[in-house]
Write a protein that holds these residues in place. Structure first.
Motif, PDB file in Angstrom:
ATOM      1  N   GLU A   1       0.836  -1.208   0.000  1.00  0.00           N
ATOM      2  CA  GLU A   1       0.000   0.000   0.000  1.00  0.00           C
ATOM      3  C   GLU A   1       0.869   1.256   0.000  1.00  0.00           C
ATOM      4  O   GLU A   1       0.486   2.291  -0.544  1.00  0.00           O
TER       5      GLU A   1
ATOM      6  N   ASP B   1       5.720  -9.070  -4.124  1.00  0.00           N
ATOM      7  CA  ASP B   1       4.816  -8.716  -3.027  1.00  0.00           C
ATOM      8  C   ASP B   1       5.608  -8.560  -1.736  1.00  0.00           C
ATOM      9  O   ASP B   1       6.498  -9.371  -1.437  1.00  0.00           O
TER      10      ASP B   1
ATOM     11  N   CYS C   1      -3.036  -5.375   6.425  1.00  0.00           N
ATOM     12  CA  CYS C   1      -3.813  -4.481   5.571  1.00  0.00           C
ATOM     13  C   CYS C   1      -2.946  -3.754   4.541  1.00  0.00           C
ATOM     14  O   CYS C   1      -3.470  -3.173   3.581  1.00  0.00           O
TER      15      CYS C   1
ATOM     16  N   SER D   1      -0.925  -5.160   2.459  1.00  0.00           N
ATOM     17  CA  SER D   1      -0.723  -5.976   1.263  1.00  0.00           C
ATOM     18  C   SER D   1      -1.685  -5.584   0.140  1.00  0.00           C
ATOM     19  O   SER D   1      -2.866  -5.326   0.382  1.00  0.00           O
ATOM     20  N   VAL D   2      -1.159  -5.535  -1.075  1.00  0.00           N
ATOM     21  CA  VAL D   2      -2.002  -5.297  -2.262  1.00  0.00           C
ATOM     22  C   VAL D   2      -1.901  -6.477  -3.216  1.00  0.00           C
ATOM     23  O   VAL D   2      -2.274  -6.375  -4.385  1.00  0.00           O
TER      24      VAL D   2
ATOM     25  N   ARG E   1      -2.562  -9.442  -5.467  1.00  0.00           N
ATOM     26  CA  ARG E   1      -3.723  -9.968  -6.198  1.00  0.00           C
ATOM     27  C   ARG E   1      -4.945  -9.057  -6.100  1.00  0.00           C
ATOM     28  O   ARG E   1      -6.086  -9.520  -6.166  1.00  0.00           O
ATOM     29  N   THR E   2      -4.736  -7.773  -5.949  1.00  0.00           N
ATOM     30  CA  THR E   2      -5.844  -6.822  -5.904  1.00  0.00           C
ATOM     31  C   THR E   2      -5.945  -6.089  -7.240  1.00  0.00           C
ATOM     32  O   THR E   2      -4.985  -6.033  -8.015  1.00  0.00           O
ATOM     33  N   ASP E   3      -7.102  -5.502  -7.489  1.00  0.00           N
ATOM     34  CA  ASP E   3      -7.268  -4.700  -8.706  1.00  0.00           C
ATOM     35  C   ASP E   3      -6.317  -3.502  -8.703  1.00  0.00           C
ATOM     36  O   ASP E   3      -5.813  -3.103  -9.752  1.00  0.00           O
TER      37      ASP E   3
ATOM     38  N   ARG F   1      -3.037  -4.743  -9.939  1.00  0.00           N
ATOM     39  CA  ARG F   1      -3.093  -5.089 -11.365  1.00  0.00           C
ATOM     40  C   ARG F   1      -3.125  -3.839 -12.240  1.00  0.00           C
ATOM     41  O   ARG F   1      -2.460  -3.773 -13.284  1.00  0.00           O
TER      42      ARG F   1
END
Length: 393
Positions: A188, A213, A223, A225-226, A228-230, A233
């Motif tokens: 983040e 990652d 919280c 971590s991003v 595999r999030t949109d 991507r």
């Protein structure tokens, strides 16, 4: 050892490695293709999310003994790549350039990593003299404030200037090596800067940027971590586009961000099918004490190369059990969600055998193989074709 002798060893190993890539047996014919050698587990910066700050009992700070390393250095002559690393800063090893010299003498592609603060004038000169092929620099942000938050103890302007000066000195000496790669752990904190990191990489003349990652050992920071999030991507897509614009390879390597909980296995992972992992057949990871692991995520050590010969270790019961479990479809937990895991079938396996045959025939025609090599490799090829028929027919 002469260059001709090294070329011969590497050629024979490539043919055997192609046979291994048929994944017909839990026994390995070839010596490892890739070596990750952990020469240093000490560091002079304190990144707040680095596992070093949390696994204090497991991180055994220290340096690899150079004389012990020489017990395994000859094996590099059969390999393709050696990466000198550690959960720390490799350049802090007082004999760092001795490791590099020995590796380069084997004609293997030689790589290392750094936090960038070590790239001082005298060190830069030694890097260019050493013949290092690739140097990966950790750059976790494109602005000073975020960078120095995530890389506590490293100075943004100093790291960037060190790399740019290395590139400048490389040009003055008309050298092509080392290629500079950038490694970025995404969270983040910096996900919206991925495009800017590519732009910064362009100014630093980087050849490649690898996004991974951020591993969050502290559960309270989950919280951040991003993975595999949109959001990830979308920003990775922008970074890829900028990479094409600037002529930089932009890659992504997935790392499970939460080591304290299980990653749900993808739906296509079905126990009982025939699986493989290239690393389990082709990789050798060594810590500073000589302990060998087939993978960073596979918990147990499978032998010690300072006390036992490497060829003996790669086919000991511990390593063969791991490979057998993959081939029989009994997947270890750490393998279930790993991007390195693949499913082998008759066609893929046969293609590997054909590649081995082509390499073998080409080598015979160019007279690179001795009569003993021809006899042994012919036997291996025949044996593996019989295995293929037994498994798939």
């Amino acid at each position: 050892m002469s260059v001709q002798d090294i070329s011969h060893l590497r050629l024979v190993n490539r043919i055997r490695a192609a046979l291994d890539s048929s994944y017909l047996s839990d026994r390995v014919l070839a010596l490892p293709s890739t070596y990750y050698i952990g020469i240093a587990t000490i560091c002079d910066i304190q990144c707040p999310y680095c596992p070093r700050q949390f696994y204090t009992d497991e991180v055994n700070p220290g340096l690899m003994d150079f004389q012990e390393f020489l017990k395994v250095s000859d094996y590099l002559s059969s390999g393709e790549e050696a990466f000198f690393f550690g959960l720390g800063e490799p350049f802090l090893h007082p004999r760092f350039f001795d490791f590099i010299r020995v590796s380069v003498e084997t004609c293997i592609r030689t790589c290392t990593s750094t936090h960038g603060m070590s790239l001082k004038p005298g060190v830069r000169e030694k890097i260019l003299d050493a013949g290092l092929d690739e140097l990966t620099v950790s750059i976790d942000a494109a602005d000073k404030a975020t960078f120095e938050k995530l890389r506590s103890g490293a100075l943004f302007e100093t790291v960037v200037e060190n790399v740019r000066n290395l590139q400048k000195e490389k040009r003055l000496r008309n050298l092509q090596k080392p290629r500079i790669f950038i490694a970025t752990a995404v969270s983040e904190h910096n996900v919206r800067q991925m495009g800017d990191i590519v732009k910064l990489g362009s100014k630093m003349e980087a050849s490649r940027i690898v996004f991974t990652d951020l591993i969050l050992v502290d559960k309270e920071k989950a919280c951040l971590s991003v993975a595999r999030t949109d959001l990830f991507r979308e920003n990775f897509k922008k970074a890829e586009a900028l990479g094409k614009k600037y002529g930089i390879d932009v890659l992504y390597f997935y790392q499970y961000p939460f080591p304290w909980k299980k990653d749900p296995a993808p739906k296509n992972r079905i126990q009982g099918r025939r699986y493989f992992c290239r690393d389990a057949w082709r990789l050798c990871i060594l810590d500073r004490l000589g302990n060998m692991k087939p993978c960073c995520y596979y918990p147990p050590n499978t032998g010690n190369v300072f006390t036992h010969p490497l060829p003996e270790i790669i086919n000991n019961e511990e390593n063969r059990n791991l490979r057998r479990s993959l081939l029989e479809g009994h997947l270890p937990e750490c393998c279930l969600s790993c991007g390195m895991l693949g499913e082998i079938n008759a066609e893929k396996s046969l293609n590997a055998l054909k590649e081995a045959e082509t390499l073998f025939l080409d080598s015979q025609n160019s007279s690179f193989l001795s009569p003993k090599d021809v006899e042994e490799l012919s036997h291996n090829l025949s044996e593996y074709h019989q295995l293929w028929k037994k498994i798939y027919h």
